[in-house]
Design a protein around this motif. Structure first.
Motif, PDB file in Angstrom:
ATOM      1  N   ILE A  39      -0.843 -15.642  -4.181  1.00 16.41           N
ATOM      2  CA  ILE A  39      -2.234 -15.016  -4.451  1.00 16.41           C
ATOM      3  C   ILE A  39      -2.711 -14.302  -3.099  1.00 16.41           C
ATOM      4  O   ILE A  39      -2.046 -14.568  -2.161  1.00 16.41           O
ATOM      5  N   GLN A  40      -3.725 -13.877  -2.527  1.00 16.25           N
ATOM      6  CA  GLN A  40      -4.637 -12.997  -2.432  1.00 16.25           C
ATOM      7  C   GLN A  40      -3.579 -11.658  -1.423  1.00 16.25           C
ATOM      8  O   GLN A  40      -3.150 -11.233  -0.011  1.00 16.25           O
ATOM      9  N   ASP A  41      -3.250 -11.414  -2.760  1.00 17.24           N
ATOM     10  CA  ASP A  41      -1.726  -9.871  -2.255  1.00 17.24           C
ATOM     11  C   ASP A  41      -2.976  -8.305  -2.519  1.00 17.24           C
ATOM     12  O   ASP A  41      -3.204  -8.702  -3.517  1.00 17.24           O
ATOM     13  N   THR A  42      -2.388  -7.811  -1.974  1.00 13.44           N
ATOM     14  CA  THR A  42      -3.529  -6.600  -1.956  1.00 13.44           C
ATOM     15  C   THR A  42      -2.387  -5.539  -2.646  1.00 13.44           C
ATOM     16  O   THR A  42      -1.329  -5.455  -2.254  1.00 13.44           O
ATOM     17  N   PHE A  43      -3.062  -4.544  -3.218  1.00 10.32           N
ATOM     18  CA  PHE A  43      -2.573  -3.254  -4.195  1.00 10.32           C
ATOM     19  C   PHE A  43      -3.274  -2.094  -3.861  1.00 10.32           C
ATOM     20  O   PHE A  43      -3.553  -2.070  -4.626  1.00 10.32           O
ATOM     21  N   ARG A  44      -3.168  -1.347  -3.134  1.00 13.88           N
ATOM     22  CA  ARG A  44      -3.397   0.070  -2.969  1.00 13.88           C
ATOM     23  C   ARG A  44      -2.819   0.789  -2.840  1.00 13.88           C
ATOM     24  O   ARG A  44      -1.785   1.199  -2.233  1.00 13.88           O
ATOM     25  N   LEU A  45      -3.376   1.810  -3.253  1.00 13.30           N
ATOM     26  CA  LEU A  45      -3.086   3.648  -3.155  1.00 13.30           C
ATOM     27  C   LEU A  45      -1.635   3.074  -3.702  1.00 13.30           C
ATOM     28  O   LEU A  45      -0.667   4.160  -3.590  1.00 13.30           O
ATOM     29  N   ASN A  46      -0.934   2.949  -4.769  1.00 10.48           N
ATOM     30  CA  ASN A  46       0.495   2.867  -5.191  1.00 10.48           C
ATOM     31  C   ASN A  46       0.138   3.931  -6.177  1.00 10.48           C
ATOM     32  O   ASN A  46      -0.556   3.248  -7.173  1.00 10.48           O
ATOM     33  N   ASN A  47       1.532   4.525  -6.425  1.00 12.76           N
ATOM     34  CA  ASN A  47       1.274   5.434  -7.924  1.00 12.76           C
ATOM     35  C   ASN A  47       2.743   4.519  -8.588  1.00 12.76           C
ATOM     36  O   ASN A  47       3.860   4.063  -8.217  1.00 12.76           O
ATOM     37  N   PHE A  48       2.038   4.368 -10.009  1.00 17.65           N
ATOM     38  CA  PHE A  48       2.680   3.661 -11.116  1.00 17.65           C
ATOM     39  C   PHE A  48       2.906   5.276 -11.672  1.00 17.65           C
ATOM     40  O   PHE A  48       1.818   5.238 -12.249  1.00 17.65           O
ATOM     41  N   THR A  49       4.386   4.971 -12.023  1.00 15.41           N
ATOM     42  CA  THR A  49       4.350   6.135 -12.666  1.00 15.41           C
ATOM     43  C   THR A  49       5.922   5.941 -13.670  1.00 15.41           C
ATOM     44  O   THR A  49       7.536   5.317 -12.979  1.00 15.41           O
ATOM     45  N   GLY A  50       5.946   5.947 -15.028  1.00 14.03           N
ATOM     46  CA  GLY A  50       7.208   6.047 -15.710  1.00 14.03           C
ATOM     47  C   GLY A  50       8.090   4.992 -15.822  1.00 14.03           C
ATOM     48  O   GLY A  50       8.798   5.018 -16.705  1.00 14.03           O
ATOM     49  N   ASN A  51       7.074   3.452 -15.218  1.00 15.29           N
ATOM     50  CA  ASN A  51       7.119   2.427 -15.744  1.00 15.29           C
ATOM     51  C   ASN A  51       6.878   1.985 -17.051  1.00 15.29           C
ATOM     52  O   ASN A  51       6.411   2.220 -17.579  1.00 15.29           O
ATOM     53  N   SER A  52       8.193   1.088 -17.572  1.00 20.47           N
ATOM     54  CA  SER A  52       8.067   0.243 -18.549  1.00 20.47           C
ATOM     55  C   SER A  52       6.719  -0.741 -18.614  1.00 20.47           C
ATOM     56  O   SER A  52       5.945  -0.435 -19.515  1.00 20.47           O
TER      57      SER A  52
ATOM     58  N   THR B  68       0.658  -1.004  -0.118  1.00 18.39           N
ATOM     59  CA  THR B  68      -0.308   0.063  -0.002  1.00 18.39           C
ATOM     60  C   THR B  68       1.129   1.424  -0.224  1.00 18.39           C
ATOM     61  O   THR B  68       1.971   1.243   0.764  1.00 18.39           O
ATOM     62  N   SER B  69       0.535   2.266  -0.213  1.00 13.72           N
ATOM     63  CA  SER B  69       0.942   3.976  -1.049  1.00 13.72           C
ATOM     64  C   SER B  69       3.009   4.011  -1.367  1.00 13.72           C
ATOM     65  O   SER B  69       2.973   4.607  -0.382  1.00 13.72           O
ATOM     66  N   ASN B  70       3.168   2.512  -1.650  1.00 20.38           N
ATOM     67  CA  ASN B  70       3.990   2.779  -2.455  1.00 20.38           C
ATOM     68  C   ASN B  70       4.041   3.454  -3.891  1.00 20.38           C
ATOM     69  O   ASN B  70       3.435   3.375  -4.297  1.00 20.38           O
TER      70      ASN B  70
ATOM     71  N   LYS C 290      -6.140  10.859  -9.492  1.00 20.65           N
ATOM     72  CA  LYS C 290      -4.473  12.151  -9.394  1.00 20.65           C
ATOM     73  C   LYS C 290      -3.685  11.090  -9.055  1.00 20.65           C
ATOM     74  O   LYS C 290      -3.664   9.927  -8.346  1.00 20.65           O
ATOM     75  N   LYS C 291      -2.514  11.694  -9.130  1.00 18.70           N
ATOM     76  CA  LYS C 291      -1.222  11.220  -8.025  1.00 18.70           C
ATOM     77  C   LYS C 291      -1.609  11.041  -6.669  1.00 18.70           C
ATOM     78  O   LYS C 291      -2.157  12.552  -6.769  1.00 18.70           O
ATOM     79  N   ILE C 292      -1.287   9.864  -6.124  1.00 16.74           N
ATOM     80  CA  ILE C 292      -1.699   9.830  -4.545  1.00 16.74           C
ATOM     81  C   ILE C 292      -0.379  10.531  -3.764  1.00 16.74           C
ATOM     82  O   ILE C 292       0.513  10.414  -4.223  1.00 16.74           O
ATOM     83  N   ASP C 293      -0.592  11.394  -2.788  1.00 19.90           N
ATOM     84  CA  ASP C 293       0.231  12.498  -2.737  1.00 19.90           C
ATOM     85  C   ASP C 293       0.691  11.578  -1.480  1.00 19.90           C
ATOM     86  O   ASP C 293       0.003  11.192  -0.038  1.00 19.90           O
ATOM     87  N   HIS C 294       2.237  10.629  -1.161  1.00 23.23           N
ATOM     88  CA  HIS C 294       2.193  10.281   0.011  1.00 23.23           C
ATOM     89  C   HIS C 294       3.535  11.134   0.183  1.00 23.23           C
ATOM     90  O   HIS C 294       4.132  10.908   1.646  1.00 23.23           O
TER      91      HIS C 294
ATOM     92  N   HIS D 244      -7.530   1.338  -6.556  1.00 22.16           N
ATOM     93  CA  HIS D 244      -7.096   2.869  -6.048  1.00 22.16           C
ATOM     94  C   HIS D 244      -5.941   2.868  -6.161  1.00 22.16           C
ATOM     95  O   HIS D 244      -5.617   3.638  -5.821  1.00 22.16           O
ATOM     96  N   ASN D 245      -5.302   2.470  -7.546  1.00 21.92           N
ATOM     97  CA  ASN D 245      -3.854   2.740  -7.272  1.00 21.92           C
ATOM     98  C   ASN D 245      -4.013   4.318  -8.193  1.00 21.92           C
ATOM     99  O   ASN D 245      -4.965   4.151  -9.288  1.00 21.92           O
ATOM    100  N   TYR D 246      -3.130   4.836  -8.858  1.00 18.79           N
ATOM    101  CA  TYR D 246      -2.642   5.511  -9.440  1.00 18.79           C
ATOM    102  C   TYR D 246      -2.007   5.317 -10.537  1.00 18.79           C
ATOM    103  O   TYR D 246      -1.044   4.646 -10.464  1.00 18.79           O
ATOM    104  N   TRP D 247      -2.106   4.993 -12.039  1.00 18.56           N
ATOM    105  CA  TRP D 247      -1.231   5.071 -12.714  1.00 18.56           C
ATOM    106  C   TRP D 247      -1.603   5.309 -14.082  1.00 18.56           C
ATOM    107  O   TRP D 247      -2.588   5.873 -14.601  1.00 18.56           O
TER     108      TRP D 247
END
Lengths: 432, 255, 235
Positions: free
Chosen positions: A316-329, A298-300, A417-421, A345-348
């Motif tokens: 299995i059963q992993d949760t990815f929430r509120l992360n920002n994904f920017t500029g990745n190939s 979360t929130s990475n 929108k990009k999440i502000d961490h 709720h991730n930002y892509w």
């Protein structure tokens, strides 16, 4: 809470020491310098009784094989240098309750049979190794069976230029230890920066581990540890953690881990753990996950990685929430169809959906796995066609009419929108 | 030969298209650098556009120019000059002017916003692609006398190199995914100058463009001095092959 | 001066020149006539190296010209329809050709003067009328004092005065011992300037004779009639 309990433990320990041997508390001070009674650290340490302080003044002491067998404090003033001249282990701590502070310890040769270290603690507890500099050694600081020890503020720097992995030792090596604290150290130029095996309930924070040949941090079978605010940078293979459960990783930075088999963070058989508020920047792979389950990620921030996340189908059963994904190939790639993982709720930055109801959540789901990423997973040489017009076209078509990419990997509620961490992180930085 | 090039250049410069092309590239580059945020991102977007538009413009402009210069070549052919000289002058005139347009349109913004080795590679790639696609344009033009047909062939060539080729190769790679394909892919990349240029820039770009074992392998190849030298040598071959075959046809054809 | 030996040329299935053998001497004006598509222009272009024959040879002063280019410094060519780069000015076209033929012994600017081309030097080629372009073509063809002049329909499109100027120039150059090949359909003109007539038909020589010879042979005073007569005889 934990700090408090630790404090209590330390207090109790001190009280016990006071009760058992009063001379220890009001021990003598043995000085070592060129004009003092002792010219040799080894000699002074040998003479010291429990509770004594051995105070070493600045200068170069060409010694090795110093064995501490009493609960003493070995303190360096004006940066004394103990030069082992490649003649074996330099300081071996064979007593509990020892404090070692303020030395530069250098030159330990490679020894495949004995695993020589600059400073080794074997089967004793409550050891404090503080503010030392360890240069050009095989292993740096080696703790085995050393519960409740503290390694803090040390610099461990190896010479790894042109060396292969097998001729290098680890900077901080901890084995079968409970309740260790490894903090504010700076480790580089070794095989692994920080190595844990069967280490439990320990704290690793505010360390900087960089330019090690293999892993910046490497642990196995080490449950219940907390890793916060560390920086792992430019390590040959990044960070790898395996066969462990119940860990927390918060506010760490994984960056510039580049190469054929480099990972910001490699998770293999990790379960029930939390990965929160970390930054993964410019890694070949941000997080590589294999057979890992029930992780809360979360929130990475994932910024400019080759692959932000490689989620193998065994997860299995992993949760990815509120992360920002920017500029990745590639944002997420997989080799099959992992099940029961949740993206929410991730930002892509590659998301091009819309938000008609203005609730800041995209109205169309985002599929972070691209057709091309699956092709690359299956046929690695096809990376050569990255950013080819055909690939972009293919991905766009697949996004509109998904037919190959796994149905289950989808963010139904992508953030617009990009999440502000950052505010959170800045606060932490100020605290440092 | 220099005089001939001079006249060809003069003819092209009078043609407003080349000025429009320069401005188009200039606006595009500046726009992308402003939008992209980081220079690397700008370079990447620019690379994509360069590899799409530069071949297209080069091949279409080259072909139309060739057909439009028929009179000029007719006039020259009755003069005491070697035919190959006329041909090469036309070729150099077109490719040089397009390269200058590219150099101003893309080179200046790159120098301003993202100077460095990668920018240089992008420029070199763009210039090579220009030379290659003008050569292909001339080849298309000497194959047929019909201007419409010639432009058709040119567009097909562009379509092939920009799109179809990659699709075919990806399909082949997918079909033979169980075999080790590292070297084969390398060769397949070299067989398309657009791909070669793209890879050359990507592998020298300091972003996470290429990854993993294979990525590292290719980076070690294309990142080394030898790799770069070989890649550019292949580019030179890509210029010479169509150019010399077009010249051969041109020397034997009737005007 | 020019010897064409067994020259053949086909465009696909169409045979344009069929084993053509003919010989031209200097100091003569030869008119090449024949119906459309008989191969007149193709023959001229073969001589100039613009069209490459399938077989046969062309010799200029005893040497083959095929796949060579330097011999063209002794040739002047005026095409049927002069086509020039539209963006160039007259001045530039003339200067360019002069630039290319730098080695020429003498420069003959007589036609430039007579046609008043200098006044139009700054006009773009694309803006010129057909006639003016023809004037430029003529001026260029004569400019370098070549030994051989090949004029393809030279007076077509020229006004009568300009045509007259050209004819005078042709006769003047003939006297210098030059060979002048003219393709023309206008018999009066042919009669005026030519010494010989060569008639091409279906890519082969129908006849090649002096004008006086033809007249004598057919008993006709007017060349056009004489030629018509020959044509009819054959059928």
């Amino acid at each position: 809470m934990r700090n408090l309990s630790k404090f209590l433990i330390v207090c109790t320990a001190y009280a016990l020491v006071c009760l058992l041997g009063s001379p220890a508390v009001f021990g003598d001070t043995l000085k070592v310098c060129t004009t003092c009674k002792y010219h040799s650290v080894k000699e002074a340490v040998r003479q010291a009784k429990a509770g004594d302080i051995v105070l070493v003044d600045g200068g170069v002491y060409k010694e090795s094989g110093i064995e501490i067998t009493q609960p003493i404090s070995l303190i360096g003033r004006n940066n004394p240098v103990i030069d082992g001249q490649n003649s074996g282990q330099i300081i071996t701590i064979k007593s509990s309750n020892v404090k070692l502070e303020g030395f530069t310890v250098q030159n330990v040769a490679v020894s495949y049979m004995r695993d020589d270290a600059a400073i080794r603690v074997a089967d004793r507890q409550n050891i404090q190794i503080l503010n030392n500099t360890v240069l050009n050694t095989y292993f740096g600081i080696y703790l085995q069976n050393a519960d409740n020890s503290v390694v803090k503020g040390n610099i461990v720097k190896g010479e790894n230029t042109g060396k292969i992995e097998s001729s290098l030792g680890n900077a901080i090596h901890v084995w079968r230890t409970d309740g260790a604290e490894i903090s504010n150290n700076r480790v580089e130029g070794h095989r692994d920066g920080i190595y844990f095996e069967y280490v439990t309930n320990s704290q690793v924070h505010e360390n900087i581990s960089e330019r090690n040949n293999r892993y910046g941090l490497h642990f196995m079978f080490s449950d219940g540890n907390v890793y916060t605010q560390n920086i792992f940078r430019e390590n040959g293979a990044g960070v790898a953690v395996m066969y462990t459960r119940n860990i927390r990783m918060e506010h760490n930075t994984f960056e510039d881990n580049w190469g054929a088999a480099a990972y910001g963070l490699l998770l293999k058989d990790i379960s029930q753990s939390v990965i929160l508020n970390n930054t993964f920047r410019r890694n070949t792979t941000g997080i590589y996950m294999e057979s890992s389950s029930r992780l809360d990620i979360t929130s990475n921030d994932f910024d400019r990685n080759g692959w932000a996340i490689r989620l193998l189908s065994s997860c299995i059963q992993d949760t990815f929430r509120l992360n920002n994904f920017t500029g990745n190939s590639f944002d997420v790639s997989t080799n099959g169809s992992p099940t029961m993982n949740l993206f929410e709720h991730n930002y892509w930055d590659k998301y091009n959906g819309y938000d008609l109801d203005k609730d800041k959540v995209g109205d169309v789901p985002y599929r972070p796995v691209s057709l091309y990423s699956m092709l690359v997973e299956r046929v690695p040489p096809s990376v050569m066609f990255m950013r080819s017009f055909m690939v972009d076209l293919m991905d766009s078509i697949e996004r509109v009419l998904p037919s190959f990419i796994p149905e289950s990997l989808v963010d139904e509620r992508p953030s617009m929108k990009k999440i502000d961490h950052d505010s959170d992180r800045k606060l932490v930085q100020n605290l440092r | 030969m220099n005089k001939l090039i001079k006249y060809v250049l003069y003819d092209i410069v009078r043609n407003k298209i080349i000025v429009a092309y320069t401005l188009f590239l200039l606006l595009l580059s500046i726009g992308l650098f402003h939008l992209g945020g980081s220079p690397d991102k700008g370079l990447l977007s620019l690379l994509n556009l360069v590899l799409l538009t530069v071949p297209l413009i080069s091949i279409v402009f080259g072909t139309t120019h060739f057909y439009n210069s028929y009179e000029f070549m007719e006039l020259l052919v009755s003069q005491p000059i070697k035919r190959s000289k006329i041909f090469l002058s036309e070729y150099l005139g077109v490719s040089l002017s397009l390269s200058v347009a590219f150099g101003i349109g893309v080179g200046v913004p790159v120098l301003l916003f993202a100077p460095g080795a990668t920018g240089l590679f992008l420029l070199l790639t763009g210039i090579f692609v220009t030379f290659i696609f003008v050569a292909l344009a001339f080849l298309a033009s000497v194959i047929t006398r019909d201007k419409a047909k010639g432009i058709g062939i040119a567009l097909l060539l562009w379509f092939y190199f920009a799109l179809i080729y990659d699709g075919l190769v990806l399909f082949v790679l997918y079909s033979f995914g169980d075999y080790p394909l590292e070297k084969a892919t390398l060769v397949l990349t070299a067989l398309n100058p657009v791909d070669l240029g793209r890879v050359l820039v990507l592998l020298n770009l300091d972003v996470s463009a290429m990854m993993g074992y294979t990525g590292a392998l290719y980076k070690s190849i294309f990142g080394s001095g030898w790799g770069i030298a070989i890649a550019f040598a292949v580019m030179v071959l890509w210029v010479l092959l169509p150019l010399l075959s077009a010249r051969r046809v041109f020397q034997k054809r009737d005007l | 001066m020019i010897a064409i030996e067994n020259l053949s040329k086909t465009y696909g299935k169409l045979t344009v020149l069929k084993d053509l053998t003919v010989h031209f001497e200097g100091g003569r004006v030869v008119s090449i006539i024949g119906p459309n598509g008989a191969g007149k222009t193709t023959m001229s272009k073969c001589i100039l190296g613009m069209v490459l024959p399938d077989s046969g040879d062309i010799k200029f002063n005893g040497e083959s010209v095929l796949r060579k280019y330097a011999y063209r410094s002794q040739f002047g060519y005026m095409p049927q329809i002069g086509r020039y780069p539209e963006n160039m000015k007259i001045r530039q076209v003339i200067e360019m050709v002069r630039d290319i033929r730098k080695g020429a012994a003498s420069i003959d600017e007589e036609l430039i003067g007579l046609y008043g081309l200098k006044d139009m030097y700054d006009k773009r080629m694309g803006a010129l009328s057909g006639g003016t372009k023809q004037k430029v073509s003529a001026a260029l063809a004569f400019m370098f004092d070549p030994q051989v002049l090949i004029l393809d329909e030279p007076t077509a499109g020229l006004d009568p005065i300009s045509a007259e100027i050209l004819k005078c120039k042709i006769l003047k150059e003939k006297k210098k011992g030059k060979l002048i090949l003219i393709t023309s359909h206008i018999m009066s003109e042919v009669e005026e300037v030519a010494d010989e007539v060569m008639c091409l038909m279906d890519g082969a020589v129908k006849f090649h004779e002096t004008i006086s010879g033809i007249k004598h042979h057919t008993n006709e005073e007017r060349l056009s009639r004489a030629i018509a007569k020959i044509m009819n005889e054959e059928d």
